[in-house]
Design an enzyme around this catalytic site. Sequence first.
Site, short mmCIF file in Angstrom:
data_model
loop_
_atom_site.label_atom_id
_atom_site.label_comp_id
_atom_site.label_asym_id
_atom_site.label_seq_id
_atom_site.Cartn_x
_atom_site.Cartn_y
_atom_site.Cartn_z
N GLY A 1 1.01 -1.33 0.00
CA GLY A 1 0.55 -0.07 -0.13
C GLY A 1 1.06 1.53 -0.21
O GLY A 1 2.05 1.45 0.07
N GLU A 2 0.50 2.33 0.81
CA GLU A 2 0.78 3.57 0.66
C GLU A 2 1.14 4.05 -0.63
O GLU A 2 2.21 5.00 -0.79
CB GLU A 2 2.34 3.30 1.70
#
Length: 338
Positions: A305-306
């Site tokens: 993610g991120e």
Amino acid sequence: MTRPFSSLAEFRALLSAAPSLDSEAKAGAEERNGQLTKPPGALGRLEDLAIWYASWRANPRPSIENPQVIIFAGNHGVCARGVSAFPPEVTVQMVANFEHGGAAINQLSKAFGADMSVVSLSLDTPTADFTTAPAMTEDEVVDALVAGWTAVKDTSDLLVVGEMGIGNTTAAAAVAAALFGGDAADWTGRGTGVDDEGLNRKTSAVADGLALHADVIADPLEALRCLGGRELAAMAGAIARARNLRIPVILDGFICTASAAALECAVAGSLDHTVAGHVSAEGAHAKLLAHLKKAPLLNLGLRLGEGSGAALAIGVLKGAIACHSGMFTFAEAGVSDA
């Protein structure tokens, strides 16, 4: 910036009025691509990417000078159901890591020359547990959409949005199921690495949320409100703003794509200015991309993610643009194109 909208109805109207690509620039990019010193189609998808990018930037010979990465962070009430392998406190701790330059997304943003920022969204006030109430009121989801909208710089020429929020794969699974149907189990994965019992709790939470809000979530923006989170809504707001400014977007993983899908389901064509940066190891991401007809640029087994997969794909798009705009044509190189 004056507040751009004050209700979901006004936001939907902005989606409907969003600009299209520049057809003249597209034609010019196609013409240039046909004259470059290479056999036709020899650069594969890089050629399509360059033409797509040029079309949205209204420049048949563009460059990428100001890519922007924005990470949105939010907390989720559904974490009370034991849906994550990590406690909600980790969201705040990871935001501090982003701000101090210590996360993967910091390194990838730096590697590809992107300006990166972090936007925290009421981390001390988690959304409501969507198994017992809507995750957000209309005012709350609009505030999050506006936060995303206003975080996009009008000087940017490429956008990546990412997220941090313990529990947000559960929210994304619920949103995806509301948008595209199927059972909760079809969309619910292990996220941060929950065990079998944790996966069962996640799946049950998604099923309960879908049942509780069944009367309203046929509306994609209501699905985002009732089942999503502040960071999901903020990503949607940023992607919509990028469209308003004709800034191309690289989509990240499952959570980002679920957020973006709400826009496409609300107003068809809302994601024409986006490409899928990668397909993640979160099981339902490939299915979500198939629904959106988005072929990923990378498949590296990422599940962080991120914004990390999308940031990595900045390099692919930069390579496409470098070849398209920097190569000589046959005439310029003095090479016969016969």
